[in-house]
Enzyme design. Structure first.
Site, mmCIF file in Angstrom:
data_model
loop_
_atom_site.group_PDB
_atom_site.id
_atom_site.type_symbol
_atom_site.label_atom_id
_atom_site.label_comp_id
_atom_site.label_asym_id
_atom_site.label_seq_id
_atom_site.Cartn_x
_atom_site.Cartn_y
_atom_site.Cartn_z
ATOM 1 N N ASP A 128 -4.503 8.954 3.802
ATOM 2 C CA ASP A 128 -5.143 10.189 3.349
ATOM 3 C C ASP A 128 -6.538 9.959 2.773
ATOM 4 O OD1 ASP A 128 -2.763 11.360 4.005
ATOM 5 O OD2 ASP A 128 -2.404 12.263 2.047
ATOM 6 N N HIS B 50 -10.451 18.456 -0.758
ATOM 7 C CA HIS B 50 -9.284 17.962 -1.474
ATOM 8 C C HIS B 50 -9.005 18.753 -2.764
ATOM 9 C CE1 HIS B 50 -6.390 15.001 -3.113
ATOM 10 N NE2 HIS B 50 -6.321 14.534 -1.871
ATOM 11 N N HIS C 206 -3.605 5.487 1.275
ATOM 12 C CA HIS C 206 -4.925 6.106 1.217
ATOM 13 C C HIS C 206 -5.991 5.130 1.715
ATOM 14 C CE1 HIS C 206 -2.470 8.386 -1.634
ATOM 15 N NE2 HIS C 206 -3.287 9.415 -1.425
#
Length: 279
Positions: free
Chosen positions: A99, A154, A244
């Protein structure tokens, strides 16, 4: 390469792949006597079919089943009430997801490791990051990875209006299409904070919501060994792993992947990506 040239090249690549899949595969693949996948060469008239065993990488890179063929025309995406947490497939298959990227400091290292072991992963990108680094999305497309929508900036979606959520999603879809060559078919809410508007708007944009089964918590920078241990202990068929490749110092995530990926493969797991989602 200019942006419009890159986009044209990506379209040609995708179109060529689809054409080969639709026309040329029917007589080229089969199964050997031991159940192994084999590639068959097209014989001359009356000549016996020659079967050449495929290397593991040749089928390790195939997308997972369970969601219908990629060449099919999708029906309307359903509106779900909860996100998908696992991917159903036969065998010991897992999905790796990353992510918040792409980030030129960490994403290339992750892509290098995936390429070394010839596996695919899913990248849920943020639009503003993708807009600044479109070449990384182009590389993801070239190497067979799936790119999903992780909103533009985000935000916490539960604090936004419906119009703001739509903007966050649709702008990111546009950037992904420009750089990757195809609009995303998956989305993930930042922080895992979903609401009804996110599910509805995601479905309107043709995307399925995918969460995760195993959170490495790598964003807390717990140490490379801790990340590796969490993946190894949580490994199981159908598991979706969350890591991530941006949003902070992700060097531990990069190094952890280099350790746990070959261990998963040696343990008999197939690391793959799902087909395009279908209801």
């Amino acid at each position: 390469m200019e942006k419009d040239q890159l986009f044209t090249r990506r379209r040609m690549l995708l179109a060529g792949t689809a054409a080969v899949g639709a026309v040329g595969t029917a007589g080229l693949f089969g199964w050997g006597t031991g159940g192994e996948p084999v590639r068959t060469t097209a014989p001359a008239a009356g000549a016996p079919v020659r079967r050449i065993p495929m290397k593991p990488s040749a089928y390790r890179l195939q997308p997972m089943g369970g969601h219908g063929p990629l060449a099919a025309v999708p029906r309307r995406t359903p509106v779900r009430r909860t996100p998908l947490l696992r991917i159903t497939d036969r065998g010991r298959t897992m999905v790796l997801t990353f992510d918040d990227g792409p980030d030129p400091r960490y994403t290339p290292g992750i892509l290098d490791t995936l390429a070394e072991y010839e596996v695919r992963a899913m990248f849920f990108v943020c639009g503003e990051m993708a807009a600044h680094h479109p070449h990384l999305l182009a590389r993801m497309a070239d190497e067979g990875h799936v790119v999903g929508n992780h909103t533009w900036s985000h935000p916490l979606l539960t604090r936004l209006t419906r119009r703001q959520i739509r903007s966050e999603m649709s702008r990111t879809c546009d950037v992904i299409e420009d750089a990757y060559g195809e609009r995303p078919h998956w989305f993930r809410a930042p922080y895992g904070a979903w609401n009804r508007a996110a599910f509805q708007l995601g479905a309107e944009l043709g995307m399925e919501p995918l969460a995760w089964t195993l959170d490495t918590l790598d964003w807390t920078t717990p140490g490379t060994r801790t990340i590796v241990d969490r993946v190894e202990k949580g490994a199981a068929p159908g598991v979706v792993v969350l890591s991530h490749d941006a949003g902070g110092d992700r060097s531990q995530s990069v190094w952890a992947l280099r350790t746990y990926l070959p261990q998963l493969l040696d343990s008999g797991y197939h690391i793959s990506v799902p087909h395009r989602p279908y209801p």
